[in-house]
Motif scaffolding. Structure first.
Motif, PDB file in Angstrom:
ATOM      1  N   CYS A   1       0.835  -1.207   0.000  1.00 30.41           N
ATOM      2  CA  CYS A   1       0.000   0.000   0.000  1.00 30.41           C
ATOM      3  C   CYS A   1       0.869   1.257   0.000  1.00 30.41           C
ATOM      4  N   ALA A   2       1.889   1.274   0.827  1.00 31.92           N
ATOM      5  CA  ALA A   2       2.764   2.452   0.911  1.00 31.92           C
ATOM      6  C   ALA A   2       3.441   2.735  -0.421  1.00 31.92           C
ATOM      7  N   VAL A   3       3.971   1.701  -1.051  1.00 30.05           N
ATOM      8  CA  VAL A   3       4.663   1.893  -2.340  1.00 30.05           C
ATOM      9  C   VAL A   3       3.674   2.310  -3.417  1.00 30.05           C
ATOM     10  N   SER A   4       2.550   1.624  -3.507  1.00 31.11           N
ATOM     11  CA  SER A   4       1.573   1.914  -4.556  1.00 31.11           C
ATOM     12  C   SER A   4       0.989   3.321  -4.405  1.00 31.11           C
ATOM     13  N   LEU A   5       0.620   3.681  -3.181  1.00 31.81           N
ATOM     14  CA  LEU A   5       0.055   5.019  -2.970  1.00 31.81           C
ATOM     15  C   LEU A   5       1.127   6.099  -3.117  1.00 31.81           C
ATOM     16  N   GLY A   6       2.373   5.784  -2.791  1.00 31.79           N
ATOM     17  CA  GLY A   6       3.462   6.739  -3.015  1.00 31.79           C
ATOM     18  C   GLY A   6       3.642   7.038  -4.490  1.00 31.79           C
ATOM     19  N   ILE A   7       3.647   5.999  -5.293  1.00 32.93           N
ATOM     20  CA  ILE A   7       3.800   6.189  -6.747  1.00 32.93           C
ATOM     21  C   ILE A   7       2.579   6.912  -7.307  1.00 32.93           C
ATOM     22  N   ALA A   8       1.388   6.534  -6.856  1.00 35.51           N
ATOM     23  CA  ALA A   8       0.168   7.193  -7.337  1.00 35.51           C
ATOM     24  C   ALA A   8       0.159   8.670  -6.943  1.00 35.51           C
ATOM     25  N   SER A   9       0.698   8.988  -5.775  1.00 36.84           N
ATOM     26  CA  SER A   9       0.750  10.388  -5.331  1.00 36.84           C
ATOM     27  C   SER A   9       1.659  11.227  -6.228  1.00 36.84           C
ATOM     28  N   VAL A  10       2.766  10.643  -6.662  1.00 36.50           N
ATOM     29  CA  VAL A  10       3.672  11.354  -7.576  1.00 36.50           C
ATOM     30  C   VAL A  10       2.945  11.649  -8.890  1.00 36.50           C
ATOM     31  N   PHE A  11       2.238  10.669  -9.417  1.00 36.39           N
ATOM     32  CA  PHE A  11       1.492  10.896 -10.662  1.00 36.39           C
ATOM     33  C   PHE A  11       0.371  11.917 -10.445  1.00 36.39           C
ATOM     34  N   TRP A  12      -0.299  11.855  -9.294  1.00 36.14           N
ATOM     35  CA  TRP A  12      -1.361  12.803  -8.963  1.00 36.14           C
ATOM     36  C   TRP A  12      -0.806  14.229  -8.950  1.00 36.14           C
ATOM     37  N   ALA A  13       0.380  14.378  -8.329  1.00 38.82           N
ATOM     38  CA  ALA A  13       1.004  15.706  -8.240  1.00 38.82           C
ATOM     39  C   ALA A  13       1.388  16.252  -9.613  1.00 38.82           C
ATOM     40  N   HIS A  14       1.655  15.357 -10.573  1.00 37.73           N
ATOM     41  CA  HIS A  14       2.016  15.783 -11.926  1.00 37.73           C
ATOM     42  C   HIS A  14       0.805  15.884 -12.846  1.00 37.73           C
ATOM     43  N   GLY A  15      -0.397  15.799 -12.295  1.00 36.62           N
ATOM     44  CA  GLY A  15      -1.602  16.036 -13.087  1.00 36.62           C
ATOM     45  C   GLY A  15      -2.323  14.805 -13.591  1.00 36.62           C
ATOM     46  N   ALA A  16      -1.817  13.617 -13.353  1.00 41.29           N
ATOM     47  CA  ALA A  16      -2.502  12.390 -13.797  1.00 41.29           C
ATOM     48  C   ALA A  16      -3.470  11.973 -12.677  1.00 41.29           C
ATOM     49  N   THR A  17      -4.641  12.613 -12.670  1.00 35.55           N
ATOM     50  CA  THR A  17      -5.569  12.444 -11.542  1.00 35.55           C
ATOM     51  C   THR A  17      -6.269  11.089 -11.506  1.00 35.55           C
ATOM     52  N   LEU A  18      -6.312  10.380 -12.599  1.00 31.90           N
ATOM     53  CA  LEU A  18      -7.006   9.080 -12.612  1.00 31.90           C
ATOM     54  C   LEU A  18      -6.153   7.939 -12.064  1.00 31.90           C
ATOM     55  N   VAL A  19      -4.880   8.181 -11.838  1.00 33.20           N
ATOM     56  CA  VAL A  19      -4.018   7.130 -11.316  1.00 33.20           C
ATOM     57  C   VAL A  19      -4.403   6.773  -9.882  1.00 33.20           C
ATOM     58  N   MET A  20      -4.729   7.769  -9.066  1.00 36.12           N
ATOM     59  CA  MET A  20      -5.048   7.526  -7.663  1.00 36.12           C
ATOM     60  C   MET A  20      -6.283   6.637  -7.483  1.00 36.12           C
TER      61      MET A  20
END
Length: 185
Positions: A51-70
């Motif tokens: 969970c920590a790794v997956s949500l960490g990676i999703a957060s990076v994509f979220w911060a760069h504008g890829a909102t559907l990754v989260m």
């Protein structure tokens, strides 16, 4: 002497069972359980790190504008969590059969539910159910329970024979749990 120190096991040639002594009582015990490569606690630690790794990676994509990754990361983790939960519920399933002081006690734990049946050995029948994957059925005094789910199908007839030998007072060396055993002194 503590309770843990008073319980000891004497090595015997039983294939599935073990001779044990606890206090003044001695008998034979069979503990049949799943062959699990990971305990529920280890599984939880794995899931938390996933969970920590997956949500960490999703957060990076979220911060760069890829909102559907989260939302997809959450859906993935919920699905994985459900699958691991089902596995963990059955990881500690077991069957415990104990022949002590003229009583055969069968405890079966499945998904956290414990079922216990007590038999008088003189009135007990040990049979294989029909079919290739036959379980060992213990029947007596209006009670019935099937055991051997965690034993390979080709070994279940051996388990049934071993139970019969112990119930008849015989054993692998011709000695049952009530006769001819030394206390190790």
């Amino acid at each position: 002497m503590t309770a843990a120190a008073s319980a000891w096991r004497e090595p015997r040639a039983w294939r599935f069972g073990a001779v044990f002594r606890q206090g003044d009582a001695q008998g034979v015990e069979w503990v049949l359980k799943r062959n699990c490569s990971i305990s529920p606690r280890q599984l939880l630690a794995f899931y938390v790190s996933l969970c920590a790794v997956s949500l960490g990676i999703a957060s990076v994509f979220w911060a760069h504008g890829a909102t559907l990754v989260m939302p997809f990361a959450w859906a993935e983790l919920i699905g994985m969590g459900a699958a691991l939960w089902v596995y963990a519920r059955h990881a500690v399933d077991r069957e415990r059969i104990a022949l002590v002081a003229g009583r055969l006690t069968v405890e079966r734990s499945v998904a956290g539910r414990l079922e216990q049946v007590v038999f008088e050995p003189e009135w007990l029948r040990v049979e294989l159910q029909g079919g290739d994957d036959a379980l060992v059925e213990l029947t007596g005094q209006g009670q019935r329970i099937a055991v051997g789910r965690h034993v390979r199908a080709e070994w279940r007839p051996d388990l049934a024979e071993e139970l019969r030998a112990a119930l008849s007072g015989g054993g692998p060396s011709g000695q049952g749990p009530q006769q001819g055993m030394s206390d190790g002194n």
